[in-house]
Design an enzyme around this catalytic site. Structure first.
Site, PDB file in Angstrom:
ATOM      1  CG  PHE A 140     -16.467 -20.414   9.386  1.00 27.92           C
ATOM      2  CD1 PHE A 140     -17.073 -22.048   9.087  1.00 27.92           C
ATOM      3  CD2 PHE A 140     -17.534 -19.925   9.082  1.00 27.92           C
ATOM      4  CE1 PHE A 140     -18.275 -22.312   8.551  1.00 27.92           C
ATOM      5  CE2 PHE A 140     -18.949 -19.944   8.742  1.00 27.92           C
ATOM      6  CZ  PHE A 140     -19.115 -21.466   8.460  1.00 27.92           C
ATOM      7  CG  ASP A 225     -14.152 -13.945   6.961  1.00 23.00           C
ATOM      8  OD1 ASP A 225     -14.879 -13.175   7.449  1.00 23.00           O
ATOM      9  OD2 ASP A 225     -14.260 -15.437   6.803  1.00 23.00           O
ATOM     10  CE  LYS A 254     -21.024 -14.647  11.540  1.00 28.32           C
ATOM     11  NZ  LYS A 254     -22.326 -15.452  11.730  1.00 28.32           N
TER      12      LYS A 254
END
Length: 405
Positions: A140, A225, A254
């Site tokens: 993702f 990532d 995040k």
């Protein structure tokens, strides 16, 4: 909360695009690892805004940084730079392999910048033929069309027409499949050093090293990532730092801002040189308000006692989950690292992760899922032992309800 400020959950269904299906309750305020809804009901937060609220809610260092910067400058755009952005960039380069930083607003945008940089480098250094991006199934990388295509979950990328081309998906942890496929026309390999959304799947021993070696052999870039794994989440500032493997490009977001929207792409001097003025940009990227808060978050998270505390808290979580499993036999294993953990349901309870999430909410506990079979935990990195113990008690009551039917 006064009656004139109170809103009802049904308003969501009237005014919001129905991309989400939020819980019935509406949070009102939070402190540390606890949240209170509009009715005054308390919840223990094991979700952390999906690995965002790394210092919990309303941490003093964040409130102070936000308050101070709010009296100075809020926004400038990239027509000029600003001190908080430069200080934060300097700090991120000191803490990582990187020489240069590009700011964005989210993990998807940081990954978008990473992919564009990889393609730009390949085109300028090697030619049009070197364009393939390899990624991994169940990965993702965000919700832009490019990043959702690179992410290996068709459920998120199908249904929007023709996808960006030359993207290949291979099984995670299958180095033989990568070795068979990668070639000199491969531009980059993009991966999570520990898969999050796809089920909290850690790399097998030697996998990251083998990927790095194959990238070097075929002159391809390695893009990590670290949107979910970064900023102390696994017990080191970035997850790659305990693997002995360095990427060429890294995306972070995040918990970088602890709750304020900010993302960043980190890379080397040589690669950054391909992003000349006008090649890429972001109106809000490098916003002084966001960067001031992120700087405070980074300085707090990188304190040795905070990072060491992540590993200590991991064990508290594992102990609590093991005790619950000893009673109810619902989990096959607990996966992950630090405070990015997933309790995988065994074959008798497959597909029931969301049932546990809902039951936990009813018991005053916020958790996440990572697919239909994994209950995910991404709490504050400084959550107290008392809050973990109370949260586990609530989780046990929730699981008891699910098991009882």
């Amino acid at each position: 909360m006064t009656m004139e400020h109170k809103v009802e959950r049904k308003l969501f269904d009237e005014v919001m695009v129905p991309c989400y299906n939020p819980m019935p309750m509406i949070p009102d305020h939070g402190k540390g690892s606890r949240i209170w809804d509009q009715e005054g009901r308390e919840y223990i937060d094991f979700a952390g805004g999906i690995a965002v609220s790394c210092l919990g809610h309303c941490h003093p260092v964040m409130v102070d940084a936000l308050t101070e910067q709010a009296q100075k400058l809020w926004h400038l755009s990239n027509v000029m730079t600003n001190a908080p952005a430069l200080r934060l960039a300097k700090r991120l380069t000191e803490l990582s392999f990187a020489d240069r930083v590009f700011y964005a607003n989210s993990g998807a945008e940081a990954n978008e910048a990473a992919l564009k940089l990889a393609r730009r480098w390949a085109k300028e250094e090697h030619g049009e033929h070197k364009s393939e991006i390899i990624a991994f199934t169940k990965g993702f990388h965000g919700r832009t069309f490019f990043t959702v295509t690179v992410g290996g979950q068709p459920a998120y990328s199908d249904g929007f027409g023709p996808k960006p081309g030359d993207v290949t998906h291979l099984p995670y942890n299958d180095i033989a499949a990568l070795a068979d496929h990668i070639s000199d026309r491969t531009c980059a390999v993009m991966m999570e050093p520990l898969q999050g959304e796809g089920g909290i799947v850690p790399p097998e021993p030697g996998f990251l090293q083998a990927v790095r070696e194959l990238c070097d052999k075929h002159n391809a870039l390695l893009v990590f990532d670290e949107v979910q794994t970064g900023n102390g989440r696994t017990g080191t500032f970035y997850a790659y730092q305990e693997s002995g493997v360095e990427p060429d490009i890294l995306a972070t977001a995040k918990s970088l801002g602890g709750g304020i929207p900010i993302g960043a792409m980190l890379t080397t001097d040589a690669l950054a040189a391909h992003m000349k003025p006008g090649v890429h940009g972001s109106t809000y990227g490098g916003n002084p308000l966001a960067c001031a808060v992120a700087e405070a978050v980074v300085n707090e998270v990188t304190k040795p006692d905070v990072l060491a505390g992540v590993i200590e808290r991991e064990q508290w979580f594992r102990d609590g989950l093991e005790a619950i499993n000893d009673k109810y036999g619902i989990f096959s294993e607990v996966r992950g690292k630090g405070l990015l953990l997933g309790a995988a349901l065994n074959q008798n309870w497959e597909g029931r992760a969301r049932d546990i999430l809902v039951a936990a909410g009813e018991e005053g506990l916020l958790v996440l899922v990572a697919g239909p079979n994994v209950v995910r935990f991404t709490p504050s990195l400084v959550i107290t032992k008392a809050d973990i113990e109370e949260g586990m008690a609530r989780l046990e009551r929730a699981i008891a309800k699910v098991v009882a039917g």
